[in-house]
Scaffold this motif. Structure first.
Motif, PDB file in Angstrom:
ATOM      1  N   GLY A 406       1.942  34.353  -1.202  1.00  0.00           N
ATOM      2  CA  GLY A 406       0.574  34.088  -1.505  1.00  0.00           C
ATOM      3  C   GLY A 406      -0.435  34.192  -0.283  1.00  0.00           C
ATOM      4  O   GLY A 406      -1.509  34.716  -0.546  1.00  0.00           O
ATOM      5  N   PHE A 407       0.118  33.565   0.854  1.00  0.00           N
ATOM      6  CA  PHE A 407      -0.768  33.613   2.078  1.00  0.00           C
ATOM      7  C   PHE A 407      -1.030  35.251   2.614  1.00  0.00           C
ATOM      8  O   PHE A 407      -2.221  35.528   3.003  1.00  0.00           O
ATOM      9  N   THR A 408       0.002  35.937   2.627  1.00  0.00           N
ATOM     10  CA  THR A 408      -0.044  37.264   3.052  1.00  0.00           C
ATOM     11  C   THR A 408      -0.948  38.107   2.091  1.00  0.00           C
ATOM     12  O   THR A 408      -1.659  39.043   2.314  1.00  0.00           O
ATOM     13  N   SER A 409      -0.937  37.860   0.877  1.00  0.00           N
ATOM     14  CA  SER A 409      -1.667  38.581  -0.158  1.00  0.00           C
ATOM     15  C   SER A 409      -3.274  38.429  -0.040  1.00  0.00           C
ATOM     16  O   SER A 409      -3.950  39.233  -0.021  1.00  0.00           O
ATOM     17  N   GLN A 410      -3.246  36.902  -0.253  1.00  0.00           N
ATOM     18  CA  GLN A 410      -4.775  36.554  -0.276  1.00  0.00           C
ATOM     19  C   GLN A 410      -5.726  36.433   0.969  1.00  0.00           C
ATOM     20  O   GLN A 410      -6.705  36.779   0.803  1.00  0.00           O
ATOM     21  N   TYR A 411      -4.854  36.280   2.046  1.00  0.00           N
ATOM     22  CA  TYR A 411      -5.734  36.341   3.109  1.00  0.00           C
ATOM     23  C   TYR A 411      -5.503  37.539   4.150  1.00  0.00           C
ATOM     24  O   TYR A 411      -6.274  37.469   5.047  1.00  0.00           O
ATOM     25  N   LEU A 412      -4.295  38.154   4.247  1.00  0.00           N
ATOM     26  CA  LEU A 412      -4.230  39.340   4.815  1.00  0.00           C
ATOM     27  C   LEU A 412      -4.143  40.409   4.027  1.00  0.00           C
ATOM     28  O   LEU A 412      -4.186  41.587   4.424  1.00  0.00           O
ATOM     29  N   ASN A 413      -4.440  40.491   2.630  1.00  0.00           N
ATOM     30  CA  ASN A 413      -4.554  41.734   1.796  1.00  0.00           C
ATOM     31  C   ASN A 413      -3.386  42.642   1.883  1.00  0.00           C
ATOM     32  O   ASN A 413      -3.826  43.725   1.831  1.00  0.00           O
ATOM     33  N   MET A 414      -2.277  42.215   1.696  1.00  0.00           N
ATOM     34  CA  MET A 414      -1.007  43.050   1.855  1.00  0.00           C
ATOM     35  C   MET A 414      -0.577  43.410   0.329  1.00  0.00           C
ATOM     36  O   MET A 414       0.132  42.218   0.001  1.00  0.00           O
ATOM     37  N   TRP A 415      -0.892  44.621   0.052  1.00  0.00           N
ATOM     38  CA  TRP A 415      -0.403  44.749  -1.343  1.00  0.00           C
ATOM     39  C   TRP A 415       0.864  45.343  -1.397  1.00  0.00           C
ATOM     40  O   TRP A 415       1.579  45.684  -0.621  1.00  0.00           O
ATOM     41  N   PRO A 416       1.486  44.942  -2.877  1.00  0.00           N
ATOM     42  CA  PRO A 416       2.941  45.342  -2.847  1.00  0.00           C
ATOM     43  C   PRO A 416       2.730  46.692  -3.464  1.00  0.00           C
ATOM     44  O   PRO A 416       2.695  47.123  -4.569  1.00  0.00           O
TER      45      PRO A 416
END
Length: 597
Positions: A406-416
């Motif tokens: 959740g952190f890497t997606s929402q705050y670092l915007n790292m897409w799968p």
């Protein structure tokens, strides 16, 4: 001299970098290695023969774990028969690069020209003002170069209109995005038909969307036809809030505002409209500007079968898709982003802020680089969010039970950006959480040891040390029992080793004091899960234990978990046995588990 030990944070970073290149062919069997397969980083020239090439990336190859395990005995035989090959002479290093190239580290193929270029910005008249990035901003990670047909942009006048009428100052990134979106050709037509925009949460995407919608409605004469803005997204309430903040302003301009749930709309006296509609209600409109808000959770059909057909035959129509990343994203946004990164279709503008694959998610400079707008408040917000994620606290706002994901997606915007195969069973721990548990191996003789084999595929040796009230375990892989016993002897261990039942009568262990280990694989995995849940586990990033821990899968059973995966689990069993033995001797309630390849 650089360390040749294949463990630690350096190995976890290497693994993250190689993971970003998957799927890829196995270096042993040639078949595809998928991200969810059990895999390791193999060495084209084995480490036992060329230890100086341990960390040379072009000597690496991804391998199925089963394929790698089958080569262990052969490598040991090579070492005995050929001895060690000479290393590169001083001043004449081996011809290998020192790190992975950007293309190798990218999650998908990334075409040239998408990286931020000050030279390109300065050479483009309507973008020159953005060449100097202010202290409170960061440039995009990826952005399309200026459109080849563009001669200018309506962006500057649009920014001025939004700031004047809405009484606000747009952020640097918002101004840049608007200028890029409104690049036009010599005949005045807009160059970009689709805008893919992505940035971390709370960056100001809503302000930009609202400004663009209002500007198009207020400037229908420029477009030569009535404007119909259709706005949908993952959450209708969020879309409604974006429009709601413009209602009072619209009424002051004598625009009609409809506030009814599911019927929200704004309309100018000339009939230009802004409609907020659910994903299932975007069909049949004559859309000139389609907005897909937080498109991570939008059905691909809502766009491909709903909004996009409604844009046909419209003058200067645009589809604007914007979103922050999410681990559970539908295929819509990841697929569109991946396609735009790989190929140039001539009509899609991509502009994306985020952390690059393989970045250290706990590094504040990475946080700043991923954020289009930066402030002390934002730094505090991200720092607190990261601390909560490390503590295992899921943020209910993120709609993701995995705190780190959740952190890497929402705050670092790292897409799968890669679609992954569904794997049967539940993992004990995910790779991101496991990577956060890396620690160092202590010095001194171990207090406990355990040995277990996996048929003819290899033997695991676990050594455990007492450190105050803690227990530290290191696991190594050996091609045969004899080499494992030799490593046990060299460790200085003097006590009674825990040994798998099938090994108790092996002649190689004749001179070793031993006691039979008990418990099936499922029980050992369950014990490991308890250690993880208690935050009692640490490891040094070694690939042997890490690979088994990340690959193992279980399913619920009537009498406890049952195994769904079929790969090796001897390292897990040995680690748990050694930890338990050392824990009893130390009287400790906290354990550190480390693995060495």
């Amino acid at each position: 001299m650089p360390s040749t030990k294949w463990t630690g944070r350096r190995l976890m970073a290497a693994r993250a970098a190689v993971a970003a290149t998957l799927p890829a062919p196995c270096g042993q069997c040639g078949k595809t290695v998928h991200p969810t397969d059990a895999w390791v980083i193999g060495h084209k020239i084995p480490r036992v023969l060329r230890p100086d090439l341990t960390w040379e990336p072009t000597n690496w190859q991804v391998e199925h774990r089963a394929c790698s395990d089958r080569t262990g005995a052969a490598v040991a035989k090579q070492k005995r028969e050929l001895a060690i090959l000479p290393t590169a002479a001083p001043g004449n290093p081996a011809p290998f690069p020192s790190s992975l190239s950007p293309a190798q580290r990218a999650p998908v193929a990334v075409r040239e020209g998408l990286s931020w270029s000050v030279e390109v910005m300065r050479a483009t008249p309507w973008l020159a003002e953005f060449a100097e990035v202010p202290e409170d901003a960061s440039p995009p990670l990826w952005m399309s170069p200026p459109h080849p047909d563009a001669v200018d942009s309506y962006g500057a006048e649009t920014v001025a209109w939004i700031e004047r009428t809405q009484r606000l100052r747009l952020r640097w990134w918002q101004r840049l995005a608007i200028v890029r979106q409104l690049e036009h050709a010599a005949d005045g037509s807009l160059c970009w038909r689709t805008v893919l925009e992505s940035a971390p949460r709370r960056s100001g995407k809503s302000v930009r969307i609202r400004g663009m919608a209002l500007w198009r409605m207020a400037h229908a004469e420029r477009f030569g036809e009535r404007q119909e803005v259709v706005h949908t997204g993952s959450d209708l309430a969020v879309c409604r809030k974006v429009q709601k903040d413009a209602w009072r302003w619209g009424e002051a301009q004598e625009w009609t505002v409809v506030r009814g749930n599911g019927k929200e709309a704004m309309e100018t006296p000339d009939g230009d409209t802004w409609l907020v509609r659910a994903q299932s209600a975007v069909y049949g409109w004559d859309t000139t500007y389609g907005i897909v808000d937080e498109s991570w959770d939008v059905s691909p059909d809502a766009v491909s079968e709903g909004l996009e057909p409604s844009l046909l035959e419209r003058l200067w129509a645009q589809l604007h898709m914007t979103s922050t990343a999410h681990r559970k994203a539908t295929s819509l946004m990841p697929g569109r982003i991946a396609a735009a990164l790989a190929t140039d279709d001539g009509e899609t503008l991509i502009i994306l802020w985020g952390a690059p694959p393989g970045a250290d998610v706990g590094d504040p400079p990475v946080w700043r680089a991923a954020s289009p707008h930066w402030s002390a408040d934002r730094e505090r917000m991200i720092r607190k969010a990261y601390a909560r994620a490390l503590a295992g606290e899921a943020d209910p706002e993120l709609d993701d039970p995995d705190p780190i994901a959740g952190f890497t997606s929402q705050y670092l915007n790292m897409w799968p950006l890669r679609q992954r195969k569904t794997q049967r069973g539940e993992a004990v721990v995910d790779e991101a959480a496991w990577a956060l548990l890396v620690d160092d191996v202590p010095d001194g003789a171990p207090a406990a040891a355990a040995v277990e084999s996996w048929f003819a595929d290899g033997v695991s040796l676990a050594l455990a040390w007492r450190v105050a009230e803690q227990v530290v375990v290191s696991v190594s892989d050996h091609p045969d029992l004899a080499s494992a016993v030799e490593a046990l002897r060299e460790s200085g261990f003097k006590g009674t080793a825990i040994v798998g039942k099938s090994l108790m009568t092996d002649p190689a262990l004749a001179k070793v004091r031993k006691k039979a280990g008990e418990g099936r694989v499922a029980a050992a995995v369950q014990d490991l899960g308890r250690l993880l849940a208690a935050d009692a586990v640490r490891h040094d990033g070694g690939e042997h234990l890490s690979g088994q821990v990340l690959a193992v899968r279980t399913l619920p059973g009537a009498d406890g978990p049952r195994m769904a995966s079929q790969g090796r689990a001897d390292a897990i069993k040995a680690a748990v046995w050694a930890a338990a033995r050392a824990r009893v001797r130390a009287g400790s309630t906290r354990i550190k588990v480390l693995s060495s390849a």
